[in-house]
Motif scaffolding. Structure first.
Motif, PDB file in Angstrom:
ATOM      1  N   ASN A   1       0.834  -1.194   0.000  1.00 48.47           N
ATOM      2  CA  ASN A   1       0.000   0.000   0.000  1.00 48.47           C
ATOM      3  C   ASN A   1       0.875   1.253   0.000  1.00 48.47           C
ATOM      4  OD1 ASN A   1      -1.823   2.030   0.356  1.00 48.47           O
ATOM      5  ND2 ASN A   1      -2.820   1.134   2.161  1.00 48.47           N
ATOM      6  N   THR A   2       0.991   1.883  -1.162  1.00 47.80           N
ATOM      7  CA  THR A   2       1.853   3.061  -1.304  1.00 47.80           C
ATOM      8  C   THR A   2       1.170   4.333  -0.822  1.00 47.80           C
ATOM      9  OG1 THR A   2       1.060   3.374  -3.557  1.00 47.80           O
ATOM     10  CG2 THR A   2       3.096   2.102  -3.297  1.00 47.80           C
ATOM     11  N   GLU A   3      -0.107   4.241  -0.498  1.00 46.70           N
ATOM     12  CA  GLU A   3      -0.847   5.435  -0.083  1.00 46.70           C
ATOM     13  C   GLU A   3      -0.666   5.762   1.400  1.00 46.70           C
ATOM     14  OE1 GLU A   3      -4.909   5.000  -1.389  1.00 46.70           O
ATOM     15  OE2 GLU A   3      -4.240   4.617  -3.451  1.00 46.70           O
ATOM     16  N   SER A   4       0.120   4.946   2.086  1.00 43.59           N
ATOM     17  CA  SER A   4       0.364   5.185   3.509  1.00 43.59           C
ATOM     18  C   SER A   4       1.794   5.683   3.702  1.00 43.59           C
ATOM     19  CB  SER A   4       0.134   3.873   4.272  1.00 43.59           C
ATOM     20  OG  SER A   4       1.183   3.614   5.163  1.00 43.59           O
ATOM     21  N   ASN A   5       2.018   6.466   4.758  1.00 42.27           N
ATOM     22  CA  ASN A   5       3.351   6.978   5.083  1.00 42.27           C
ATOM     23  C   ASN A   5       4.342   5.874   5.383  1.00 42.27           C
ATOM     24  OD1 ASN A   5       2.704   9.636   4.820  1.00 42.27           O
ATOM     25  ND2 ASN A   5       2.092   9.877   6.971  1.00 42.27           N
ATOM     26  N   CYS A   6       3.822   4.684   5.718  1.00 38.57           N
ATOM     27  CA  CYS A   6       4.706   3.577   6.080  1.00 38.57           C
ATOM     28  C   CYS A   6       5.409   2.983   4.866  1.00 38.57           C
ATOM     29  CB  CYS A   6       3.902   2.492   6.794  1.00 38.57           C
ATOM     30  SG  CYS A   6       3.213   3.076   8.354  1.00 38.57           S
ATOM     31  N   PHE A   7       4.949   3.324   3.675  1.00 39.61           N
ATOM     32  CA  PHE A   7       5.619   2.810   2.477  1.00 39.61           C
ATOM     33  C   PHE A   7       6.831   3.697   2.186  1.00 39.61           C
ATOM     34  CE2 PHE A   7       6.707   1.954  -1.818  1.00 39.61           C
ATOM     35  CZ  PHE A   7       6.356   0.633  -2.026  1.00 39.61           C
ATOM     36  N   PRO A   8       8.036   3.125   2.148  1.00 29.60           N
ATOM     37  CA  PRO A   8       9.241   3.954   1.967  1.00 29.60           C
ATOM     38  C   PRO A   8       9.345   4.504   0.539  1.00 29.60           C
ATOM     39  CG  PRO A   8       9.816   1.606   2.072  1.00 29.60           C
ATOM     40  CD  PRO A   8       8.347   1.694   2.339  1.00 29.60           C
ATOM     41  N   VAL A   9       9.579   5.816   0.443  1.00 29.72           N
ATOM     42  CA  VAL A   9       9.678   6.465  -0.879  1.00 29.72           C
ATOM     43  C   VAL A   9      10.801   5.855  -1.716  1.00 29.72           C
ATOM     44  CG1 VAL A   9       8.639   8.669  -0.272  1.00 29.72           C
ATOM     45  CG2 VAL A   9      11.081   8.321   0.136  1.00 29.72           C
ATOM     46  N   GLU A  10      11.841   5.353  -1.046  1.00 26.86           N
ATOM     47  CA  GLU A  10      12.973   4.761  -1.763  1.00 26.86           C
ATOM     48  C   GLU A  10      12.542   3.585  -2.641  1.00 26.86           C
ATOM     49  OE1 GLU A  10      12.794   5.466   1.426  1.00 26.86           O
ATOM     50  OE2 GLU A  10      14.701   6.124   2.274  1.00 26.86           O
ATOM     51  N   LEU A  11      11.416   2.958  -2.292  1.00 34.75           N
ATOM     52  CA  LEU A  11      11.010   1.771  -3.051  1.00 34.75           C
ATOM     53  C   LEU A  11       9.908   2.067  -4.076  1.00 34.75           C
ATOM     54  CD1 LEU A  11      11.201  -1.044  -0.321  1.00 34.75           C
ATOM     55  CD2 LEU A  11      12.917  -0.336  -2.002  1.00 34.75           C
ATOM     56  N   LEU A  12       9.462   3.305  -4.146  1.00 35.75           N
ATOM     57  CA  LEU A  12       8.430   3.658  -5.133  1.00 35.75           C
ATOM     58  C   LEU A  12       8.850   3.325  -6.577  1.00 35.75           C
ATOM     59  CD1 LEU A  12       6.974   7.018  -3.745  1.00 35.75           C
ATOM     60  CD2 LEU A  12       5.759   4.832  -4.013  1.00 35.75           C
ATOM     61  N   PRO A  13      10.137   3.493  -6.934  1.00 35.10           N
ATOM     62  CA  PRO A  13      10.525   3.182  -8.328  1.00 35.10           C
ATOM     63  C   PRO A  13      10.350   1.711  -8.712  1.00 35.10           C
ATOM     64  CG  PRO A  13      12.230   4.481  -7.230  1.00 35.10           C
ATOM     65  CD  PRO A  13      11.255   4.055  -6.169  1.00 35.10           C
ATOM     66  N   PHE A  14      10.080   0.848  -7.731  1.00 31.11           N
ATOM     67  CA  PHE A  14      10.010  -0.587  -8.017  1.00 31.11           C
ATOM     68  C   PHE A  14       8.583  -1.121  -8.027  1.00 31.11           C
ATOM     69  CE2 PHE A  14      13.962   0.507  -5.891  1.00 31.11           C
ATOM     70  CZ  PHE A  14      14.905  -0.009  -6.770  1.00 31.11           C
ATOM     71  N   THR A  15       7.601  -0.221  -7.991  1.00 39.18           N
ATOM     72  CA  THR A  15       6.215  -0.697  -7.856  1.00 39.18           C
ATOM     73  C   THR A  15       5.606  -1.140  -9.187  1.00 39.18           C
ATOM     74  OG1 THR A  15       5.494   1.601  -7.879  1.00 39.18           O
ATOM     75  CG2 THR A  15       5.747   0.561  -5.721  1.00 39.18           C
ATOM     76  N   THR A  16       6.332  -0.966 -10.273  1.00 36.21           N
ATOM     77  CA  THR A  16       6.041  -1.764 -11.479  1.00 36.21           C
ATOM     78  C   THR A  16       7.301  -2.574 -11.743  1.00 36.21           C
ATOM     79  OG1 THR A  16       6.715   0.086 -12.879  1.00 36.21           O
ATOM     80  CG2 THR A  16       4.355  -0.205 -12.529  1.00 36.21           C
ATOM     81  N   ARG A  17       7.136  -3.793 -12.268  1.00 38.19           N
ATOM     82  CA  ARG A  17       8.275  -4.710 -12.361  1.00 38.19           C
ATOM     83  C   ARG A  17       9.388  -4.138 -13.238  1.00 38.19           C
ATOM     84  NH1 ARG A  17       8.486  -9.647 -10.468  1.00 38.19           N
ATOM     85  NH2 ARG A  17       6.255 -10.110 -10.561  1.00 38.19           N
ATOM     86  N   ARG A  18      10.619  -4.167 -12.713  1.00 37.01           N
ATOM     87  CA  ARG A  18      11.775  -3.664 -13.475  1.00 37.01           C
ATOM     88  C   ARG A  18      12.848  -4.733 -13.601  1.00 37.01           C
ATOM     89  NH1 ARG A  18      13.733   1.752 -10.763  1.00 37.01           N
ATOM     90  NH2 ARG A  18      15.438   1.468 -12.256  1.00 37.01           N
ATOM     91  N   LYS A  19      13.456  -4.739 -14.780  1.00 39.49           N
ATOM     92  CA  LYS A  19      14.491  -5.727 -15.103  1.00 39.49           C
ATOM     93  C   LYS A  19      15.857  -5.187 -14.738  1.00 39.49           C
ATOM     94  CE  LYS A  19      16.248  -8.029 -19.280  1.00 39.49           C
ATOM     95  NZ  LYS A  19      15.952  -8.334 -20.696  1.00 39.49           N
ATOM     96  N   PHE A  20      16.681  -6.018 -14.100  1.00 40.11           N
ATOM     97  CA  PHE A  20      18.057  -5.640 -13.772  1.00 40.11           C
ATOM     98  C   PHE A  20      19.005  -6.667 -14.376  1.00 40.11           C
ATOM     99  CE2 PHE A  20      15.367  -3.562 -10.785  1.00 40.11           C
ATOM    100  CZ  PHE A  20      15.904  -2.278 -10.735  1.00 40.11           C
ATOM    101  N   GLY A  21      20.180  -6.197 -14.810  1.00 39.82           N
ATOM    102  CA  GLY A  21      21.153  -7.082 -15.457  1.00 39.82           C
ATOM    103  C   GLY A  21      20.482  -7.791 -16.626  1.00 39.82           C
ATOM    104  N   ASN A  22      20.628  -9.091 -16.667  1.00 40.69           N
ATOM    105  CA  ASN A  22      20.015  -9.863 -17.750  1.00 40.69           C
ATOM    106  C   ASN A  22      18.592 -10.317 -17.433  1.00 40.69           C
ATOM    107  OD1 ASN A  22      22.358  -9.761 -19.433  1.00 40.69           O
ATOM    108  ND2 ASN A  22      23.297 -11.341 -18.137  1.00 40.69           N
ATOM    109  N   GLY A  23      18.044  -9.822 -16.339  1.00 40.28           N
ATOM    110  CA  GLY A  23      16.683 -10.213 -15.966  1.00 40.28           C
ATOM    111  C   GLY A  23      16.633 -11.684 -15.576  1.00 40.28           C
ATOM    112  N   GLY A  24      15.489 -12.320 -15.831  1.00 43.16           N
ATOM    113  CA  GLY A  24      15.354 -13.748 -15.515  1.00 43.16           C
ATOM    114  C   GLY A  24      14.373 -13.953 -14.381  1.00 43.16           C
ATOM    115  N   ILE A  25      14.853 -14.448 -13.251  1.00 40.40           N
ATOM    116  CA  ILE A  25      13.979 -14.762 -12.125  1.00 40.40           C
ATOM    117  C   ILE A  25      13.213 -13.522 -11.632  1.00 40.40           C
ATOM    118  CG2 ILE A  25      15.928 -14.493 -10.537  1.00 40.40           C
ATOM    119  CD1 ILE A  25      14.622 -16.613  -8.736  1.00 40.40           C
ATOM    120  N   LYS A  26      11.915 -13.724 -11.386  1.00 36.41           N
ATOM    121  CA  LYS A  26      11.092 -12.654 -10.819  1.00 36.41           C
ATOM    122  C   LYS A  26      11.251 -12.645  -9.298  1.00 36.41           C
ATOM    123  CE  LYS A  26       7.412 -12.794 -14.293  1.00 36.41           C
ATOM    124  NZ  LYS A  26       6.001 -13.182 -14.543  1.00 36.41           N
TER     125      LYS A  26
END
Lengths: 213, 213
Positions: free
Chosen positions: B94-119
């Motif tokens: 739940n991103t609508e609460s203050n308890c959700f850290p802003v640092e993790l907002l960029p990850f709330t849609t799935r993002r690929k890192f390196g060669n991707g692979g495992i979810k």
């Protein structure tokens, strides 16, 4: 001893018990009727307030005909047996399908027998998707979930006891089960022993209650 | 060996581990970061397709401030560590609460890192009621449930592994968990050992898959 208010029973292993005892799979279910009555009486004795029996599910009805006939009959017989006891019976499941036995339609609103007391729920032709799909009829502004699902008259479960060794919920009341402690017995349900029940209670007594906190 | 496609991880026992090791409770969480990376690498090695970490819940945020700060930081650090690996990260909560850290907002849609692979899914400020309440926005004619909840991008879980000895789901993805096999380890999460993971896989390999049938 801390007694759970609501116990969920997953009476698994009837078919494996039948095969182990050189019977065809469908013959196992009738041997699960007496264990159910015994568990009910133990719950009553220990002042458990509510007990839910996982009868059969929509998933289960895809099994071979001889088995579906056998487990349906065992469930009907189990409910009828309990009408001779002091309890308040509710049968819950999808009544709009042919798989729901007409014999159990009179129990789809909670009925008191004898002096009433302990609530006994039977899930009959139950499906977790069927249960939760009712939420879609609710307004988004209704915050609570439990109140808007088909199983709204069944309370949160404290302890789930499963016979037959498998460590999974198999779709049992996903909302009521979110915080439940889960105790698994290796023996098959028709081989139920009184000590199974008391071992589960003794284990439950050692657990803490955090409700996710 | 039959490898589960999707494993759910309940990394419990951080606070008990801290107390056992003469630290204050909040100090346990940072010792849970490396075990997470190790489990991730083992999943990757064994070609598990998806792994979900139970970070923290809405229920958890009611704990004392020093603890909520500590587990939030440990979760942020864990996600950042994984961005150096080949994987596809989704943070859900739940991103609508203050308890959700802003640092993790960029990850709330799935993002690929390196060669991707495992979810890799992280549940952060997750609540089962929040997750399922979205169903109320759906039309009653939409039969499927999974597709209309907040966690729609997280698949059905095959195996749930919980550390710290408690035998309960504590609200972890109730829909995806309905058929999951549930393996519990007695040791606390910061005491994670590689053999914990392989013991769980070996046990899972012995289970049948019925999906409720």
């Amino acid at each position: 001893m801390r007694i759970p208010k609501h116990i969920g029973i997953i009476p698994d292993g009837n078919r494996r018990w039948a095969m182990f005892n050189s019977m065809t799979k469908d013959k196992g279910y009738q041997h699960g009727i007496n264990p159910g009555l015994e568990v009910f009486k133990l719950c009553q004795k220990e002042q458990v307030e509510e007990v839910t029996f996982y009868g059969f599910t929509v998933d289960n009805t895809k099994r071979p005909k001889d088995q579906t006939i056998a487990f349906t009959k065992a469930c009907i017989d189990s409910v009828i047996l309990l009408t001779k006891e002091d309890c308040e019976i509710l049968v819950l499941g999808n009544t709009e399908s042919n798989c729901f036995p007409v014999e159990l339609l009179p129990f789809t609103t909670r009925r008191k027998f004898g002096n009433g007391g302990i609530k006994v729920n039977f899930l009959i032709n139950y499906g977790w998707e069927w249960d939760l799909n009712l939420l879609k009829n609710s307004s988004a502004s209704n915050k609570n979930i439990q109140r808007y699902i088909h199983s709204k008259d069944i309370s949160r479960i404290d302890l789930i006891i499963r016979w037959g060794g498998r460590r999974r919920l198999s779709g049992l009341l996903p909302i009521q089960a979110v915080y439940a402690d889960f105790y698994v017995l290796e023996n098959y349900w028709p081989d139920f022993k009184t000590k199974d029940f008391y071992n589960a209670l003794a284990w439950y007594d050692e657990q803490d209650v955090t409700l996710g906190g």
